[in-house]
Design an enzyme around this catalytic site. Sequence first.
Site, PDB file in Angstrom:
ATOM      1  N   GLY A   1      20.956 -20.143  53.175  1.00  0.00           N
ATOM      2  CA  GLY A   1      19.735 -19.410  53.526  1.00  0.00           C
ATOM      3  C   GLY A   1      18.640 -19.577  52.487  1.00  0.00           C
ATOM      4  O   GLY A   1      17.508 -19.928  52.815  1.00  0.00           O
TER       5      GLY A   1
ATOM      6  N   HIS B   1      18.109 -10.452  43.524  1.00  0.00           N
ATOM      7  CA  HIS B   1      18.962 -11.191  42.593  1.00  0.00           C
ATOM      8  C   HIS B   1      18.339 -11.291  41.196  1.00  0.00           C
ATOM      9  O   HIS B   1      19.047 -11.543  40.226  1.00  0.00           O
ATOM     10  CB  HIS B   1      19.200 -12.618  43.098  1.00  0.00           C
ATOM     11  CG  HIS B   1      20.433 -12.804  43.933  1.00  0.00           C
ATOM     12  ND1 HIS B   1      21.653 -12.281  43.590  1.00  0.00           N
ATOM     13  CD2 HIS B   1      20.649 -13.511  45.086  1.00  0.00           C
ATOM     14  CE1 HIS B   1      22.563 -12.640  44.504  1.00  0.00           C
ATOM     15  NE2 HIS B   1      21.981 -13.389  45.430  1.00  0.00           N
TER      16      HIS B   1
ATOM     17  N   MET C   1      17.939 -19.548  47.757  1.00  0.00           N
ATOM     18  CA  MET C   1      18.535 -19.576  46.421  1.00  0.00           C
ATOM     19  C   MET C   1      17.628 -18.887  45.418  1.00  0.00           C
ATOM     20  O   MET C   1      16.429 -19.126  45.378  1.00  0.00           O
ATOM     21  CB  MET C   1      18.780 -21.045  46.034  1.00  0.00           C
ATOM     22  CG  MET C   1      19.412 -21.213  44.675  1.00  0.00           C
ATOM     23  SD  MET C   1      21.046 -20.416  44.606  1.00  0.00           S
ATOM     24  CE  MET C   1      21.071 -19.914  42.889  1.00  0.00           C
TER      25      MET C   1
ATOM     26  N   GLU D   1      17.007 -12.421  47.854  1.00  0.00           N
ATOM     27  CA  GLU D   1      16.774 -13.349  46.729  1.00  0.00           C
ATOM     28  C   GLU D   1      15.962 -12.665  45.637  1.00  0.00           C
ATOM     29  O   GLU D   1      16.222 -12.849  44.452  1.00  0.00           O
ATOM     30  CB  GLU D   1      16.078 -14.629  47.198  1.00  0.00           C
ATOM     31  CG  GLU D   1      16.780 -15.383  48.340  1.00  0.00           C
ATOM     32  CD  GLU D   1      18.259 -15.627  48.121  1.00  0.00           C
ATOM     33  OE1 GLU D   1      18.699 -15.753  46.965  1.00  0.00           O
ATOM     34  OE2 GLU D   1      18.997 -15.676  49.135  1.00  0.00           O
TER      35      GLU D   1
END
Length: 891
Positions: free
Chosen positions: A278, A318, A280, A315
């Site tokens: 999907g 993250h 990164m 993302e």
Amino acid sequence: MTRKIRIIPMQRTDNNQTIRIENYRPTPFEVRGVDMVFRLFPDRTEVETTTELERRAGIDAAEPLRLSGDEISPKRIAVNETEVASHTVTVDENGLTLRDLPANGTFRLRIDTVLDPAANSKLMGLYSSNGVWCTQCEAEGFRRITYFLDRPDVLATYRVRIEADKQSVPVLLSNGNLTETGDLGEGRHYAVWDDPFPKPSYLFALVGGDLDLLQDRFRTQSGRDVTLGIYTEKGRANGATYAMDALKRSMIWDERRFGREYDLDVFNIVAISDFNMGAMENKGLNIFNHKYVLLDPETATDSDYAGVETVIAHEYFHNWTGNRITCRDWFQLCLKEGLTVFRDQEFTADERSAPVKRIASVRGLKAHQFPEDQGPLQHPVRPREYREISNFYTSTVYDKGAELVRMIETILGKGDFRAGMDLYFERHDGEAATIEDFVRCFEEASGRDLSRFARWYNQAGTPVLTVTQDFDASAGRLTLRLSQVLAQGSAGTPTEPVHMPIRFGLVGSNGQDMIARVEGGASVDGDVIHLREAAESVTFSGLSERPTLSILRDFSAPVTLKDDLTPADRLTLARLDPNEFNRWRALSDILGEALVDATARVRRGEEPTLDPAVADALVSSATNEALDAAFRAQMLSLPSESDVARLIGMDVDPLAIHRAREAILMQVGGRGMRAFEALARDLAGEGPFSPDAASAGRRALANVLLDYRSAASGDPEPAASQYSGATNMTDRLAALGILTHRFPGSPAAEAALDDFHTRFQANDLVIDKWFAIQATSPSEDALETVRALSTHPQFRLSNPNRARALLGSFAAGNQIAFNRADGAGYRFVAEMIHSLDRLNPQISARIATAFRSWRCFETNRRGQAHEALEELAAKGDLSADLRDIVDRSLR
Ligand code: TRP
Ligand code: ZN
């Protein structure tokens, strides 16, 4: 000095060793900083990497430095600017070993490599996609760029200089902040990026290309300005406006909910058309599959909008859970993934509807994680061994991992949970942590012992929770007996009792939770029972009437629930449980049982029938104006064919399930016809398109109703007219699905498919939908269609989205044609996987997981699937990725 370096070819099997958690050791050398130069040319990319290293205290001077490398070779190796002598270096297929390095103090290791990004079809490392250079380094892609200590516990700062042709590659990006740009003459230019935050190599990223930019800004809570950029292929930046909005909402949410602020001057996202997953979370430079960035109402459905919002948030989140605090080793993958999925789920719950999001997450968990946990690919949330780490980016690590974080919150309560998160961020910022570190923060912040809870991380399989009731009317006393059992599965991990938080309510006849006293037994905190032993009971008193038990509210533990509720109890809960999630589950449990029963009838040659009271419950949920439309759409969506297959468990006949489900859809549709038509008229005719949750909910409800009406009437006309009058992709695609799946081969279906292709042939993301909808048509003939589509000029095995659209959708989403009784579906998929494996092993291995439930089918299909898998296993040229999946599927 290439000639001086000895290259020792190694056996391929060496590539395929099992890595075990107990063998973890820190590296003998520490990396201080990394300096890289990339020179991009049309036919090659030159890479110079200078790493500052130091032998750790106590490490013997004879200890060599082992660096990983994959499909690269060194052009030059120098230590402190001096070429290394040939006897001090050994190069093999998996990396290189350097001896005679300085015993103490820091030293500089320079390694040069030359890459061919255009030939990189695995899409790991540096590759080119549609003329754009980009990287994917998680989990082990950096070693395809240069030789390195390519593991997540090696943290370093990076300085990256990129040089390229000015005109064809105007955009040069890497992690961190842009510190220098300039002209090199001869039409070339350069940019230098500095990332001040130490990071592991898997978070490295580089992009070069001629891209369009959507720019915005964000002021953090402490008043720092951040420049936000989303880069797309030429002419597509307009499609990124919703993604940009989602990004800013994510940034605000993380500040408010978790006190987490962004930390660099820039945050860039690049949308790429060839991407294995999907997206990164590379530090400051997220790279996305453009499917999760590009949207507009004509080409994207409501679920595409929701998908973009989720992935953008995931993302971004993250940056703290993954990047600022990373994983010690890949066994700890759930430390970042489970936690980050939990955070993105909470974000969506806050931005949209909490119960609807919870229902969607639990549906997803049961559809993807449960079959994985109950089959040959079973593994614990924190695995103890792996052969190929790419195969562990699974629903178990991500989605069950998120459930474990959610259980910690349920056990601790919101206040202590937040205190534990705060402690985690404070204590482990800048570190590579473990699950033990994470759990300890919650123990310390709450004073609770989580050792029994922590077993969840190490034990594979879905526990069965059994709950039975004993009500003493004269004493006004209810006793619940709770027990948990975990069966030993293919992973062979322990099966000890775990700490399970069980949220519950005792629903009175007035539809409100009754207040009861806890007399004794298992510990109860407010509305949560803490089950810790294999079996415990708990007694409530002061009950003026027999309550209806609402157990495992919000799916507070990822278990298979067995309870003793009667069908009448379930209908009561479906009508009035104050917990909306359990209202949905009550109905879905009734429907599940009804579908299992109807399937058995079909196999006996009898008519499948549905209790009219159940049909009426569905019809009245549809028309209940007190509930929001998205929730009603969930209530009306029957369990899927694979849900029913899982409930049946063994000796599954997918055709019988399909017929039973169709019969029940027709009965509900027939019974609700008038009400559904009236409601459909009310829902139609809204103003201009808006992707907000309320509007999307109305479209979802209207489209479920259209499916029931089409099933019951056998008339394609309502779907055909919705197709041609549609002003947005949600309505158009829903109509196309009904036409092609319910009326295959009909003139209306053929006309709509042709029109769809003509209208959208230039848009790759919409053409993916055109492939997928044909691949999922519930008929055995779909195999012939898919075979023909595999030679369509727009089919490309090398593009992951296209391969997934046709082959992934077929294998994982077409119960009937993939599982054809003659085995032709299995053989076709196995052949295609084998071809794909030569190009992109991550994608071939992923699609191969569709075989994981093969043992659940009736003998004939089971035999056919077994044969197809054995045939694939017998090939001598499988990638490590595919070999691992095939071997484990057969174990
Ligand atoms: N870390 C990424 C995420 O969850 C996952 C990912 C992206 C990935 N690309 C990958 C994992 C390639 C393995 C290989 O957001
Ligand atoms: Zn992630």
